[in-house]
Write an enzyme that holds these catalytic residues in place. Structure first.
Site, PDB file in Angstrom:
ATOM      1  CE  LYS A 178      -8.363   0.152   0.065  1.00  0.00           C
ATOM      2  NZ  LYS A 178      -7.256  -0.820   0.159  1.00  0.00           N
ATOM      3  CG  ASP A 184      -0.355   0.008   2.525  1.00  0.00           C
ATOM      4  OD1 ASP A 184       0.717   0.626   2.660  1.00  0.00           O
ATOM      5  OD2 ASP A 184      -0.925  -0.581   3.461  1.00  0.00           O
TER       6      ASP A 184
END
Length: 476
Positions: free
Chosen positions: A268, A246
């Site tokens: 994200k 991530d």
């Protein structure tokens, strides 16, 4: 590289040792471990060497050294306290192109002895090239502590099974995955417990299984500093076929991933380009069902606002095996690097972690609980809602003068610590680079005294500017 590291096969090879004292005895014992055919030239032997001679472990040539004794040997070691004799042994050996070592005389050595970590048949040799033997010894001691005693048994058993494994598993990838799984699983634990027969049975059972099925490891990467990645986390990313990472995983940590592993970004960021959680779940399932060893690498700890539990639920529903490697969560790492203890007897008896990024239909937050005094409140992903957070906390009793910190890019070289009060939180958060962590509580006042990370702390240079109650300190 001044010395070329090699491992010599001395099994039944003749080795000549000149000298019969304690130094010679130490070298002889080392040579006997390698099953060398040891021959000693000396006028007399000490008690230890005499015992070895009487047991038939060594050949004693009683008398003076002469050049004929070197003719048919593989290695020569001079271990006497006679400098002239050592020099003579060296010159004769060199003239006959024999490898020679004069103990504690590097200039008269064509080979040197390293410090050895012996887990037969696994061996690790450490050398400083004679420049810093104490340093080499200290390094050996550290490696001794790191390497388990049962490594040798693991290597010995696996060596005997290599042909069967190669016959059963046709591809290099299948075999690599099998051995990695075996060495990191119950097989290793059984050998650690000295249950050799049970370990062999475990190997046989594992080989009878179908190893085409994949496996997922959910790994916490920590807050950013690669040194805070756990040892087990490092092992997992270096064994992975695919790593799904991530946006909070630092470049330093990605550099540690196995070079031929596939890296897939599934990050994200609020108000930024995102990979939907459903797509991440689908990728985990897809790669695992292809038989790959998958690592889901998450910043911080995967079970602290990382949605790790949600991802594992998907794997469990599809009966895909998985493991979890915890990581240091940002609240622990970033505050430590900022010199802000989460609890302190004088300021805070508890710490509360909350997220500022909530599910759309989530129930309301217990602001009264979060606004309590004598506790430290740490808010993840809260900078975009800083104005609302500050207003709510004050509405429920927190004083506007309560110290706060916003820590950006915690534990990394770019870390910035923004200090102020609750009334200025919105303004501070607006000026803070993301990712950032909000800390609310009196413990923040300890920052000036306890901050340690960054060169400016030691140079007594703390660049800052004031914006009402805002102070920004950078370690960059």
């Amino acid at each position: 590289m001044h010395y070329f590291p090699v491992f010599a096969d001395l099994n039944n090879r003749p080795v000549l040792v000149v000298g019969g004292g304690g130094v010679a005895a130490r070298k002889v014992n080392l040579l006997l471990k390698a099953n060398a055919d040891v021959r000693i030239v000396a006028q007399k032997l000490n008690a230890e060497l005499t015992a070895l001679f009487e047991l038939g472990h060594i050949l004693w040539i009683a008398g003076e050294f002469n050049s004929e004794q070197i003719r048919n040997v593989f290695l020569v070691i001079a271990a006497t306290d006679d400098e002239y004799l050592n020099e003579r042994v060296f010159r004769v050996a060199e003239s006959q192109q024999k490898l020679v070592n004069v103990v504690d005389d590097q200039a008269r050595c064509s080979f040197i002895f390293p410090s050895i970590i012996d887990r037969n048949p696994i061996q690790v040799a450490v050398s400083s090239g004679g420049t810093a033997p104490v340093l080499a010894r200290l390094l050996r001691e550290k490696l001794e502590a790191l390497l388990p005693q049962h490594l040798g048994a693991m290597a010995d058993i696996s060596g005997k099974w290599r042909h069967k494994v190669k016959t059963k598993l046709k591809t290099v990838t299948e075999r690599r995955r099998f051995w990695e799984s075996l060495f990191n699983g119950r097989f290793s634990q059984l050998l650690k417990n000295r249950q050799t027969e049970a370990a062999k049975k475990e190997l046989e059972l594992q080989l009878d299984k179908d190893y085409r099925g994949g496996f997922v490891s959910l790994v916490g990467a920590g807050p950013g500093d690669a040194g805070l990645l756990t040892l087990k986390g490092l092992q997992e990313i270096q064994q992975a076929d695919v790593v799904l990472y991530d946006a909070l995983v630092s470049d330093e940590i990605l550099e540690l991933v196995r070079r031929d592993a596939k890296l897939v970004f599934v990050g994200k960021r609020a108000q930024g380009k995102q990979v939907a959680q459903e797509n991440t779940n689908a990728l985990l399932v897809k790669y695992a069902q292809q038989g790959k060893r998958v690592v889901r690498l998450k910043g911080g700890d995967p079970f602290v606002f990382g949605r790790g539990g949600e991802e594992l639920e998907v794997l469990a529903e599809r009966q895909i095996p998985f493991s979890v490697v915890p990581g240091i969560t940002a609240a622990i790492g970033a505050t430590a690097y900022a010199g802000i203890p989460l609890t302190h007897r004088d300021y805070a008896q508890s710490a509360v972690f909350v997220t500022g990024h909530r599910k759309a239909n989530a129930s309301d937050i217990e602001w009264q609980t979060l606004a309590r005094s004598n506790q430290t409140l740490v808010i993840y992903m809260g900078t975009l809602k800083a104005k609302d957070i500050a207003e709510r906390l004050q509405q429920f009793g927190r004083a506007g003068s309560t110290p706060i910190a916003v820590i950006s890019q915690g534990t990394q070289a770019r870390q910035k610590t923004h200090i102020g009060t609750l009334t200025a939180l919105a303004e501070i958060a607006e000026n803070a680079p993301t990712p950032a962590l909000i800390v609310v509580g009196e413990v923040v006042t300890l920052h000036d005294k306890l901050a340690w990370f960054g060169e400016q702390k030691f140079a007594q240079k703390r660049p800052h500017f004031t914006l009402d109650s805002l102070r920004i300190e950078s370690v960059a």
